[in-house]
Design a protein around this motif. Structure first.
Motif, mmCIF file in Angstrom:
data_model
loop_
_atom_site.group_PDB
_atom_site.id
_atom_site.type_symbol
_atom_site.label_atom_id
_atom_site.label_comp_id
_atom_site.label_asym_id
_atom_site.label_seq_id
_atom_site.Cartn_x
_atom_site.Cartn_y
_atom_site.Cartn_z
ATOM 1 N N ARG A 32 6.036 0.079 -9.324
ATOM 2 C CA ARG A 32 5.072 -0.995 -9.051
ATOM 3 C C ARG A 32 4.139 -0.605 -7.912
ATOM 4 O O ARG A 32 4.595 -0.157 -6.865
ATOM 5 C CB ARG A 32 5.815 -2.292 -8.711
ATOM 6 N N LEU A 33 2.854 -0.782 -8.154
ATOM 7 C CA LEU A 33 1.838 -0.545 -7.138
ATOM 8 C C LEU A 33 0.528 -1.145 -7.600
ATOM 9 O O LEU A 33 0.295 -1.300 -8.812
ATOM 10 C CB LEU A 33 1.639 0.945 -6.862
ATOM 11 N N ARG A 34 -0.311 -1.532 -6.656
ATOM 12 C CA ARG A 34 -1.663 -2.017 -6.926
ATOM 13 C C ARG A 34 -1.725 -3.071 -8.031
ATOM 14 O O ARG A 34 -2.677 -3.122 -8.804
ATOM 15 C CB ARG A 34 -2.594 -0.857 -7.264
ATOM 16 N N GLY A 35 -0.697 -3.900 -8.142
ATOM 17 C CA GLY A 35 -0.686 -4.944 -9.146
ATOM 18 C C GLY A 35 -0.139 -4.516 -10.492
ATOM 19 O O GLY A 35 0.005 -5.338 -11.390
ATOM 20 N N ALA A 36 0.179 -3.253 -10.654
ATOM 21 C CA ALA A 36 0.735 -2.742 -11.916
ATOM 22 C C ALA A 36 2.254 -2.724 -11.838
ATOM 23 O O ALA A 36 2.836 -2.414 -10.797
ATOM 24 C CB ALA A 36 0.211 -1.344 -12.207
ATOM 25 N N ASP A 37 2.886 -3.062 -12.938
ATOM 26 C CA ASP A 37 4.344 -3.031 -13.059
ATOM 27 C C ASP A 37 4.637 -2.254 -14.332
ATOM 28 O O ASP A 37 4.513 -2.782 -15.436
ATOM 29 C CB ASP A 37 4.898 -4.454 -13.133
#
Length: 667
Positions: A567-572
């Motif tokens: 998970r990072l920058r709103g991505a999962d």
């Protein structure tokens, strides 16, 4: 100076007030309901007094219970925080009658400005430009429809005593006006004990910009510049910043001076906020005045260096402001992300439960020259209750420029670990990368326009995908070495762990070669490019701080079958890492399909069934209201997604429902 103050509130704002009081050497008293017996604000305070059952109308907004806590502890002053009794004139008067200082404005100012209907009338009489609307009381839904037609759709239906987006609806036609009036009235009664409603014109494409004011009892009043609060969902602010990227110096000065003039006209003292709607030509219209500390006050503190809570306490103690208008400068740029217990993947519906993991980023100065601040009222292992506002924390960053402050926020959000409940952290991260937000070209319609189908996660752009592939490939090699050591299958692991891997994410297969050394690894791609990855991450750590080609990258890491949850920058995303042979075999595996739930109405959040709008055997149509579920003081109307016939109803009015409980079935 006061020796002891009581905080008539809960959660993060109670903790925030306690911090300033402690810094000033003032002892504090917390109040708590049954649901908050183990809350953080109770732990932080010097004393704590139990005031009743969980519902706010049986505890936190019962004036007599707060007064009894004051008498019991000998508190000399009361800070109301925001919400609850903070803008209740009767509460301020009751404290005055007890000889206890109210850390807020005089009751006369609360009466004049705290009531939205009265404040707009006073503003009009003072020559302040206001949004067109109907300021009288509205008796019923039919009158609301009539007035809405007179004002002209779209209209905003608002609770007179409202705040925080509660008791507020936008109506675009008669049906929505009728429905919105009743929902607003119900929410207002439950949240504020005041069900008065008014209607005003909804200004399309507006910016929500507010001016912070501070006044003492000696005739001094200043403005601490502005906050941009246009990123809103359901009229509730999500992202705030100071200053605004839209205002010029002339408009800033004009808005500030008008806010001060209005404050002086009502004899205002303490901290307050004058809110404006600003159009694309920088015309501004008075919206309302909040006679209390605002949720988003930290961004103002970060750009001015002024502790607003401390100044509120000093003003209540009779002290004069230690500065004048010319002393208040704008230093740098500050951002605030409100972290809510709301699931963005379920249209931001409330989520309750235990915080199985709660690890905010480290507060204070950052390596890049910025500042991170996190105002919170929760802790790891604590419960998020269904009875109160779903805010978990207010994450703030400061940096010399807006772009640097945004970058600090991106890193801070990527570093913030929250598990156990649904939360909007991924959405906040997505906003920080959105081109319109980055450019500053935003309005209050930003979320509605940019996420019309709701939030479904983020698809990472190609450059970021390459960085993630390189990072995960290097991390996986470390994990493979750990696994071979634990298994005891080899003596020389450098020759046994392969160099060639296939990383699969977002539907793409990326073959890479990992060339490791003592300081990190080079990850080679099929197109001949290579990335250098360095990190001290070890398997089992849930947060990975890496340098990819000398640029910082932070990943939340979880184990998943065949790879990792990243998970990072709103991505999962699910990232699989296979050997070339494993990747070849994986292509032959059939895809598992989710179960068909199209014939069921599932409860999207934990809550209470307020009403059922249909019966068994009824034919329903797309968009028709089926039932209303209340959670965290907000009413949510569930509607039919398609035409059908009600086969069974598995819920009853007043019943409690969990997430994904079947409310009704369709033929």
């Amino acid at each position: 100076m006061f020796k002891k103050i009581l905080i008539a509130n809960r959660g993060e704002i109670a903790c925030r007030v306690i911090k300033s009081a402690q810094k000033m050497g003032i002892k504090t008293v917390a109040v708590y309901s049954d649901a908050d017996r183990n809350a953080l604000h109770v732990r932080m305070a010097d004393e704590a007094v139990h005031i009743g059952p969980p519902p706010a109308n049986q505890s936190y907004i019962v004036i007599d219970k707060i007064l009894e806590a004051v008498r019991q502890t000998g508190a000399e002053a009361v800070h109301p925080g925001y919400g609850f009794l903070s803008e209740n004139m009767r509460f301020a008067e009751a404290l005055e009658a007890e000889g206890v200082a109210f850390i807020g404005p005089p009751s006369s100012a609360i009466e004049s400005m705290g009531d939205k209907i009265t404040s707009k009338k006073i503003a009009q009489e003072a020559g302040v430009s206001t949004v067109p609307g109907y300021m009288g009381l509205i008796e019923d839904a039919e009158e609301a429809v009539k007035i809405s037609n007179q004002v002209g759709y779209p209209v905003m239906i608002k609770a007179s005593a409202g705040g925080g987006g509660k008791g507020m609806r936008i109506a675009w036609n008669d049906a929505e006006a009728r429905e919105g009036f009743q929902s607003s009235k119900n929410e207002a009664a439950n949240s504020f004990g005041d069900d008065r409603i008014f209607i005003e014109k909804f200004v399309t494409q507006p910016r929500h910009i507010e001016i912070q004011v501070l006044a003492d009892k000696h005739g001094n009043c200043v403005y601490l510049h502005e906050r941009e609060c246009s990123i809103q969902r359901r009229n509730q602010k999500v992202i705030e910043e100071a200053p605004s990227p839209f205002l010029d110096e002339a408009t800033r000065k004009a808005m500030g001076e008008q806010a001060v003039a209005l404050s002086k006209a009502v004899g205002y003292t303490s901290a307050g906020t004058v809110e404006f709607i600003v159009d694309g030509q920088r015309n501004f219209y008075f919206l309302e005045m909040n006679t209390r500390l605002q949720v988003e006050h930290p961004v103002t503190e970060l750009i001015t260096g002024i502790d607003l809570v401390e100044q509120m306490i000093r003003v209540a103690n009779g002290e004069a402001l230690p500065f004048q208008q010319d002393d208040i400068k704008i230093n740098g740029w500050a951002m605030e992300s409100r972290l809510y217990a709301e699931d963005p993947y379920r249209n931001f519906l409330p989520s309750i439960g235990r915080l199985t993991r709660y690890r905010p980023p480290i507060e204070g100065a950052t390596a890049e020259g910025g500042i991170v601040r996190n105002d919170t009222g929760v802790y790891e292992g604590g419960e998020i209750s269904m009875y109160y506002d779903p805010m978990i924390a207010k994450l703030c960053t400061w940096a010399p420029t807006r772009s640097e402050s945004i970058e600090e926020m991106r890193i801070a959000l990527d570093t913030f670990e929250v598990e156990g409940i649904g939360h909007n952290l991924p959405f906040c991260a997505a906003v920080m990368d959105h081109p319109k937000f980055v450019s500053g070209e935003i309005t209050t319609a930003f979320i509605e326009e940019e996420f019309p189908e709701g939030f479904e996660g983020v698809t990472l752009p190609d450059p970021m995908i390459s960085r993630v592939v390189a990072a995960v490939a290097a991390m996986n090699r470390v994990a493979e070495i750990r696994r071979t050591r634990v298994s005891g299958r080899m003596d020389n692991h450098e020759r046994k762990v392969g160099d060639d891997w296939v990383v699969i994410l977002q539907g793409a297969e990326v073959p890479v070669t990992v060339r490791a050394d003592r300081g990190g690894a080079h990850v080679d791609f099929a197109d001949g490019t290579s990335m250098r990855v360095e990190s001290d991450w070890v398997p089992g750590q849930t947060l990975a701080h890496l340098l990819v080609d000398d640029a910082a990258l932070v990943l939340k890491v979880g184990r998943a079958v065949g790879g990792y949850r990243i998970r990072l920058r709103g991505a999962d995303i699910k990232v699989k890492v296979y050997s070339p042979r494993q990747a070849e075999l994986a292509r032959l595996m059939p895809e598992k399909l989710p179960p068909d739930t199209s014939k069921f109405l599932l409860c999207p959040m934990p809550g209470l069934i307020v009403s059922l709008a249909v019966n068994v055997g009824d034919e329903v149509f797309e968009g028709q209201a089926l039932c209303t579920v209340e959670a965290m003081k907000m009413e949510n109307i569930l509607r039919a997604e398609r035409k059908g016939v009600v086969k069974a109803i598995n819920a009853e009015v007043g019943g409690s429902m969990a997430v994904d409980d079947v409310i009704m079935e369709f033929e």
